[in-house]
Motif scaffolding. Structure first.
Motif, PDB file in Angstrom:
ATOM      1  N   UNK A  95      -2.309   4.201   0.732  1.00  0.00           N
ATOM      2  CA  UNK A  95      -3.170   5.310   0.324  1.00  0.00           C
ATOM      3  C   UNK A  95      -4.234   4.843  -0.664  1.00  0.00           C
ATOM      4  N   UNK A  96      -3.869   3.951  -1.577  1.00  0.00           N
ATOM      5  CA  UNK A  96      -4.843   3.436  -2.545  1.00  0.00           C
ATOM      6  C   UNK A  96      -5.968   2.681  -1.835  1.00  0.00           C
ATOM      7  N   UNK A  97      -5.595   1.819  -0.877  1.00  0.00           N
ATOM      8  CA  UNK A  97      -6.607   1.081  -0.126  1.00  0.00           C
ATOM      9  C   UNK A  97      -7.492   2.023   0.682  1.00  0.00           C
ATOM     10  N   UNK A  98      -6.896   3.049   1.272  1.00  0.00           N
ATOM     11  CA  UNK A  98      -7.677   4.035   2.025  1.00  0.00           C
ATOM     12  C   UNK A  98      -8.662   4.758   1.115  1.00  0.00           C
ATOM     13  N   UNK A  99      -8.197   5.167  -0.058  1.00  0.00           N
ATOM     14  CA  UNK A  99      -9.066   5.857  -1.009  1.00  0.00           C
ATOM     15  C   UNK A  99     -10.211   4.953  -1.451  1.00  0.00           C
ATOM     16  N   UNK A 100      -9.923   3.685  -1.699  1.00  0.00           N
ATOM     17  CA  UNK A 100     -10.980   2.755  -2.125  1.00  0.00           C
ATOM     18  C   UNK A 100     -12.056   2.620  -1.052  1.00  0.00           C
ATOM     19  N   UNK A 101     -11.651   2.552   0.187  1.00  0.00           N
ATOM     20  CA  UNK A 101     -12.641   2.427   1.264  1.00  0.00           C
ATOM     21  C   UNK A 101     -13.480   3.699   1.392  1.00  0.00           C
ATOM     22  N   UNK A 102     -12.836   4.828   1.297  1.00  0.00           N
ATOM     23  CA  UNK A 102     -13.585   6.087   1.391  1.00  0.00           C
ATOM     24  C   UNK A 102     -14.569   6.231   0.229  1.00  0.00           C
ATOM     25  N   UNK A 103     -14.150   5.805  -0.969  1.00  0.00           N
ATOM     26  CA  UNK A 103     -15.069   5.852  -2.111  1.00  0.00           C
ATOM     27  C   UNK A 103     -16.240   4.898  -1.910  1.00  0.00           C
ATOM     28  N   UNK A 104     -15.953   3.731  -1.351  1.00  0.00           N
ATOM     29  CA  UNK A 104     -17.037   2.765  -1.114  1.00  0.00           C
ATOM     30  C   UNK A 104     -18.024   3.308  -0.087  1.00  0.00           C
ATOM     31  N   UNK A 105     -17.522   4.079   0.867  1.00  0.00           N
ATOM     32  CA  UNK A 105     -18.396   4.692   1.864  1.00  0.00           C
ATOM     33  C   UNK A 105     -19.050   5.974   1.363  1.00  0.00           C
ATOM     34  N   UNK A 147     -11.224  10.112   7.228  1.00  0.00           N
ATOM     35  CA  UNK A 147     -10.019   9.849   6.443  1.00  0.00           C
ATOM     36  C   UNK A 147      -8.902   9.329   7.344  1.00  0.00           C
ATOM     37  N   UNK A 148      -8.640  10.011   8.457  1.00  0.00           N
ATOM     38  CA  UNK A 148      -7.556   9.587   9.341  1.00  0.00           C
ATOM     39  C   UNK A 148      -7.867   8.228   9.967  1.00  0.00           C
ATOM     40  N   UNK A 149      -9.081   8.031  10.430  1.00  0.00           N
ATOM     41  CA  UNK A 149      -9.436   6.765  11.070  1.00  0.00           C
ATOM     42  C   UNK A 149      -9.389   5.600  10.087  1.00  0.00           C
ATOM     43  N   UNK A 150      -9.864   5.834   8.855  1.00  0.00           N
ATOM     44  CA  UNK A 150      -9.776   4.791   7.830  1.00  0.00           C
ATOM     45  C   UNK A 150      -8.324   4.495   7.489  1.00  0.00           C
ATOM     46  N   UNK A 151      -7.534   5.543   7.427  1.00  0.00           N
ATOM     47  CA  UNK A 151      -6.095   5.397   7.184  1.00  0.00           C
ATOM     48  C   UNK A 151      -5.462   4.501   8.257  1.00  0.00           C
ATOM     49  N   UNK A 152      -5.807   4.740   9.505  1.00  0.00           N
ATOM     50  CA  UNK A 152      -5.275   3.927  10.602  1.00  0.00           C
ATOM     51  C   UNK A 152      -5.770   2.481  10.487  1.00  0.00           C
ATOM     52  N   UNK A 153      -7.064   2.312  10.200  1.00  0.00           N
ATOM     53  CA  UNK A 153      -7.622   0.959  10.090  1.00  0.00           C
ATOM     54  C   UNK A 153      -6.944   0.172   8.980  1.00  0.00           C
ATOM     55  N   UNK A 154      -6.746   0.822   7.856  1.00  0.00           N
ATOM     56  CA  UNK A 154      -6.090   0.144   6.727  1.00  0.00           C
ATOM     57  C   UNK A 154      -4.657  -0.235   7.110  1.00  0.00           C
ATOM     58  N   UNK A 155      -3.983   0.680   7.798  1.00  0.00           N
ATOM     59  CA  UNK A 155      -2.603   0.399   8.225  1.00  0.00           C
ATOM     60  C   UNK A 155      -2.564  -0.803   9.170  1.00  0.00           C
ATOM     61  N   UNK A 156      -3.457  -0.823  10.157  1.00  0.00           N
ATOM     62  CA  UNK A 156      -3.458  -1.926  11.120  1.00  0.00           C
ATOM     63  C   UNK A 156      -3.813  -3.249  10.443  1.00  0.00           C
ATOM     64  N   UNK A 157      -4.789  -3.217   9.534  1.00  0.00           N
ATOM     65  CA  UNK A 157      -5.178  -4.451   8.844  1.00  0.00           C
ATOM     66  C   UNK A 157      -4.080  -4.921   7.903  1.00  0.00           C
ATOM     67  N   UNK A 158      -3.448  -3.986   7.211  1.00  0.00           N
ATOM     68  CA  UNK A 158      -2.348  -4.360   6.327  1.00  0.00           C
ATOM     69  C   UNK A 158      -1.203  -4.972   7.126  1.00  0.00           C
ATOM     70  N   UNK A 159      -0.923  -4.360   8.248  1.00  0.00           N
ATOM     71  CA  UNK A 159       0.132  -4.879   9.112  1.00  0.00           C
ATOM     72  C   UNK A 159      -0.222  -6.289   9.614  1.00  0.00           C
ATOM     73  N   UNK A 160      -1.498  -6.476   9.998  1.00  0.00           N
ATOM     74  CA  UNK A 160      -1.930  -7.798  10.466  1.00  0.00           C
ATOM     75  C   UNK A 160      -1.831  -8.836   9.346  1.00  0.00           C
TER      76      UNK A 160
END
Length: 450
Positions: A95-105, A147-160
């Motif tokens: 959630x923190x990483x998702x929030x950071x990306x949304x703030x940057x955007x 928000x949902x798409x960024x959440x998914x992207x962060x999850x996939x990248x974190x998993x990778x």
């Protein structure tokens, strides 16, 4: 407390007091109370209903597929695995990483915390499947889908990144080794092909190649030529022996002619013998009919002698020629065989080099298979720990709110206002009747009712 009510009663012969006038229904106190109370409740309720912001929802779907066993052909639903993914998706780091990306955007205002995002987000497994629904609810519908798409992207990248941190480095190193080895194998194969073309090595079997096959053929030809030489020599010796013994030796095509002449000569001899037994030689010589028999016999014998002589020369010459040809063939094959042995020796050396190259190539291919097996085992282990995750559907900007239901709630408020008004009227009547029902003390004195 008892009330004292003094009332003047009409005396005998006096008329009763006048009746008060009736009040219209629309000016009645009940209607006024009902209208005021219902209006207040209805106004406040509708303000509350219509001042609530609309809530929108954006959702996406993830498919998580755990690695099946080798003997399983169908995907098995794994609720435990789905639950694990649910915990990972709602974790604080994600959630923190998702929030950071949304703030940057620039998609979220200042002051939004990960707790606020967590309150907006939810993860719901779809029953009897490996699907997971990711939902986001909020008043800003332009924010929900990113928000949902960024959440998914962060999850996939974190998993990778987690996969890369655990087995990715080893896999990358093995893949680099495999790529280098594959390049060497290709180069080795090309070198082996050039070597085969240069030295005419057509098969991996030594005996199937041209040089050794030629050597084998020459050896077989030498054996056959030697056998032909022996047969030609034996035939020549037999012909010479027959000639020395005086036997008729003629070519095959003259044998029939010789047989006819010999048969004719034999018949003439028998005729001459018969004549000699019956007549004297002088009589035979003087008789024209009988004198021709010796002459014919001499002619036939001369022909036989000429045919045999010529046949002996022809057969002997042919036999000598056949023997010479056979001997020459043996000598020529021996010469070729001797020369080819040098080529065969050189070929054997080259073939040994070829076998060494083939062995090196086989060793490299074996190493390649071992690397591929290690990579496969690591990938299987990786899939067991990190099952495959696939984004089935991305989130899209919502068009209509999911709540509140304004008109439904307005109807409920109207019903509540009506009920509240009726309750207020009932309460008013109840209190009024109570006051009217209090006990009174009445005294009558000389026409005065107390």
């Amino acid at each position: 407390m008892a009330q004292l009510h003094i009332e003047r009663l009409p005396g005998p012969g006096q008329p009763d007091s006048p009746t008060p006038p009736a009040i219209p229904w629309y000016r009645s106190r009940r209607l006024q109370v009902f209208a005021v109370v219902s209006g207040i409740v209805l106004t406040v309720g509708l303000l509350i209903v219509f001042l609530r912001p609309p809530i929108y929802e954006a959702s996406a779907s993830l498919l998580t597929t755990p690695l099946p066993d080798a003997d399983q052909t169908e995907t098995i639903v794994d609720p435990q695995h789905v639950a694990i993914q649910r915990v990972l998706l709602t974790g604080q780091p994600l959630l923190v990483e998702t929030l950071n990306r949304l703030e940057w955007q620039g998609l979220v205002p200042e002051g939004v915390t990960p707790a606020d995002l967590k309150a907006m987000l939810s993860v719901e497994p779809v029953p009897d499947t490996n699907l997971v629904k990711l939902r986001a609810e909020g008043a800003d519908r332009d924010l929900l889908a990113p928000l949902v798409n960024t959440w998914i992207d962060v999850y996939m990248e974190t998993r990778a990144r987690e996969i890369q941190a655990t087995t990715g480095a080893t896999l990358d190193a093995l893949r680099r080794q495999l790529a280098t080895l594959e390049g060497k194998i290709i180069a080795k194969r090309e070198a082996l092909d050039r070597f085969r073309r240069q030295y005419d090595i057509a098969s991996l079997e030594r005996s199937e190649n041209a040089v050794l096959a030629r050597l084998k053929g020459l050896t077989k030809s030498l054996n056959e030529a030697s056998e032909a030489e022996v047969n030609a020599k034996a035939r020549l010796d037999a012909i010479r022996e027959a000639i020395e013994r005086g036997k008729p030796v003629v070519p095959d095509e003259d044998k029939r002619v010789l047989a006819v002449l010999e048969e004719r000569a034999q018949a003439l001899r028998e005729r001459l013998t018969e004549l000699e037994q019956r007549f004297t030689p002088d009589y035979i010589r003087l008789n024209p009919a009988y004198s021709k028999v010796p002459r014919q016999l001499r002619e036939v014998e001369a022909k036989i002698a000429a045919l045999v002589g010529r046949g002996r020369r022809i057969v002997l010459a042919q036999a000598e020629q056949d023997y010479a040809s056979a001997r020459q063939a043996v000598l020529e094959i021996k010469r070729q065989l001797q020369e080819h042995k040098k080529l065969a020796t050189e070929f054997s050396n080259r073939f040994a080099e070829h076998e060494a190259l083939v062995k090196e190539l086989e060793q490299m291919e074996e190493t390649q298979r071992e690397l591929q097996d290690r990579i496969t085992r690591l990938e299987v282990k990786q899939m067991e720990k990190y099952p495959q995750v696939e984004v089935v559907e991305r989130a899209y900007r919502p068009q209509y709110p999911i709540r509140p239901h304004y008109w439904r709630d307005a109807g409920l408020v109207a019903l509540g206002a009506l009920g509240t008004g009726l309750l207020a009227v009932w309460l008013l009547e109840y209190l009024t009747h109570r006051e009217r029902g209090l006990p009174e003390t009445k005294l009558t004195l000389a026409g005065v009712h107390v």
